[in-house]
Design a protein around this motif. Structure first.
Motif, PDB file in Angstrom:
ATOM      1  N   GLY A   1       0.823  -1.211   0.000  1.00 47.92           N
ATOM      2  CA  GLY A   1       0.000   0.000   0.000  1.00 47.92           C
ATOM      3  C   GLY A   1       0.853   1.255   0.000  1.00 47.92           C
ATOM      4  N   LYS A   2       1.996   1.160  -0.661  1.00 52.84           N
ATOM      5  CA  LYS A   2       2.937   2.283  -0.651  1.00 52.84           C
ATOM      6  C   LYS A   2       2.373   3.527  -1.329  1.00 52.84           C
ATOM      7  CE  LYS A   2       6.504   0.356   1.399  1.00 52.84           C
ATOM      8  NZ  LYS A   2       7.013   0.885   2.689  1.00 52.84           N
ATOM      9  N   PHE A   3       1.663   3.307  -2.445  1.00 51.21           N
ATOM     10  CA  PHE A   3       1.181   4.436  -3.236  1.00 51.21           C
ATOM     11  C   PHE A   3      -0.252   4.797  -2.872  1.00 51.21           C
ATOM     12  CE2 PHE A   3       4.466   2.579  -6.006  1.00 51.21           C
ATOM     13  CZ  PHE A   3       5.233   3.707  -6.262  1.00 51.21           C
ATOM     14  N   ALA A   4      -0.553   6.079  -2.925  1.00 47.59           N
ATOM     15  CA  ALA A   4      -1.942   6.534  -2.851  1.00 47.59           C
ATOM     16  C   ALA A   4      -2.545   6.456  -4.252  1.00 47.59           C
ATOM     17  CB  ALA A   4      -2.003   7.961  -2.319  1.00 47.59           C
ATOM     18  N   HIS A   5      -3.842   6.230  -4.322  1.00 44.74           N
ATOM     19  CA  HIS A   5      -4.541   6.091  -5.599  1.00 44.74           C
ATOM     20  C   HIS A   5      -5.648   7.122  -5.728  1.00 44.74           C
ATOM     21  CE1 HIS A   5      -2.866   2.189  -7.022  1.00 44.74           C
ATOM     22  NE2 HIS A   5      -2.615   2.032  -5.729  1.00 44.74           N
TER      23      HIS A   5
ATOM     24  N   SER B   1      -5.509   1.748 -13.860  1.00 48.34           N
ATOM     25  CA  SER B   1      -4.357   2.587 -14.193  1.00 48.34           C
ATOM     26  C   SER B   1      -3.348   2.644 -13.053  1.00 48.34           C
ATOM     27  CB  SER B   1      -4.820   4.005 -14.532  1.00 48.34           C
ATOM     28  OG  SER B   1      -5.624   4.537 -13.491  1.00 48.34           O
ATOM     29  N   SER B   2      -2.118   3.007 -13.400  1.00 45.17           N
ATOM     30  CA  SER B   2      -1.074   3.197 -12.396  1.00 45.17           C
ATOM     31  C   SER B   2      -1.379   4.439 -11.564  1.00 45.17           C
ATOM     32  CB  SER B   2       0.291   3.380 -13.068  1.00 45.17           C
ATOM     33  OG  SER B   2       0.683   2.228 -13.760  1.00 45.17           O
ATOM     34  N   PRO B   3      -0.981   4.455 -10.291  1.00 47.14           N
ATOM     35  CA  PRO B   3      -1.180   5.664  -9.485  1.00 47.14           C
ATOM     36  C   PRO B   3      -0.419   6.839 -10.075  1.00 47.14           C
ATOM     37  CG  PRO B   3       0.222   4.084  -8.333  1.00 47.14           C
ATOM     38  CD  PRO B   3      -0.337   3.379  -9.530  1.00 47.14           C
ATOM     39  N   SER B   4      -1.047   7.987 -10.089  1.00 49.04           N
ATOM     40  CA  SER B   4      -0.450   9.147 -10.750  1.00 49.04           C
ATOM     41  C   SER B   4       0.756   9.710 -10.008  1.00 49.04           C
ATOM     42  CB  SER B   4      -1.496  10.251 -10.944  1.00 49.04           C
ATOM     43  OG  SER B   4      -2.010  10.703  -9.704  1.00 49.04           O
TER      44      SER B   4
END
Length: 269
Positions: free
Chosen positions: A107-111, A120-123
């Motif tokens: 859960g490293k990235f915010a979405h 899609s990939s997290p921006s």
């Protein structure tokens, strides 16, 4: 003018920005031509020179609200983009890496809200693909042309330059599943990926997209060009063209009523 744009934050002659121009004839999107731009300056000049257009652009128009809140950045989209443009890529990488470091594995990235339905990939990703840098390079240049970004930024009524966030992977997965059809690395440009591109083009031309209700019209020479592009940039520009064509036919550009005005939305997701 209607087009789809496969974007690069650092274009070169070998890997340029690709723009696919088209028109709509009933339920067909007719590919008219492909243009390439080896520099951001040339692409921006072209956008600013064209008097009226609707374009689907393969880069994110917003950042996850969760990320923006935690970093203490502006919560109004225009102010956020102004702040983001003042940062260097190194500063963006440092800020985002620090955000990720404090979060659990998986859960490293915010979405953004649109990432789920679009796949899609997290921006905020700065590698593989570096979409955070694509946002950094692309959005300020769209704003400089006076473009309208529905759901996020409308500079004035009757704006004749309309920029929509597209995502070719969404349409490709509908037609060929998760088969890989492209690779920048020459060693990974395999016969299997060539076959996937052929199947993707065949599906676009014969049955088209049930999601969009559109199919693609191609000349044989155009199909050969798209098939031969092992990096997939030309096919991706065409996929963005179809998404832009669909959005142009929809009320409110097909965007949800509940779109987050900070994050934005990928058309047709």
């Amino acid at each position: 003018m209607l087009f789809g744009c496969d974007f690069s934050s650092a274009p070169t002659a070998r890997k340029p920005i690709v723009v696919a121009h088209g028109g709509v004839d009933g339920r067909c999107v007719v590919l008219q031509r492909l243009d390439t731009f080896a520099t951001l300056a040339a692409w921006t000049e072209w956008l600013a020179r064209a008097p009226a257009w609707v374009g689907g652009f393969d880069f994110p128009f917003g950042l996850p609200r969760e990320l923006v809140v935690q970093l203490g950045w502006p919560l109004q989209w225009r102010a956020l983009m102004t702040h983001y443009a003042t940062l260097s890529r190194a500063e963006i990488r440092t800020e985002f890496a620090a955000f990720c470091a404090g979060r659990p594995a998986g859960g490293k990235f915010a979405h953004r809200a649109t990432d789920g339905p679009a796949g899609s990939s997290p921006s905020m990703k700065w590698v593989n693909p570096p979409v955070a840098f694509m946002l950094h390079a692309g959005v300020p240049r769209l704003l400089a042309t006076g473009a309208c970004l529905p759901g996020l930024h409308v500079p004035h009524e009757g704006c004749e330059r309309v920029a929509l966030e597209a995502y070719p992977g969404l349409l490709a997965r509908e037609l060929i599943g998760r088969r890989s059809y492209k690779a920048d690395d020459r060693a990974r440009q395999t016969p299997q990926r060539h076959a996937a591109r052929a199947d993707l083009l065949d599906a676009l031309v014969t049955s088209g997209s049930a999601r969009l209700g559109l199919r693609l019209a191609l000349e044989p020479a155009q199909r050969d060009i798209l098939l031969a592009d092992a990096q997939g940039d030309r096919i991706d520009a065409v996929l963005c063209l179809l998404q832009a064509a669909w959005a142009a036919s929809q009320p409110a550009w097909g965007l949800p009523v509940s779109i987050d005005p900070l994050e934005g939305w990928i058309v047709s997701a």
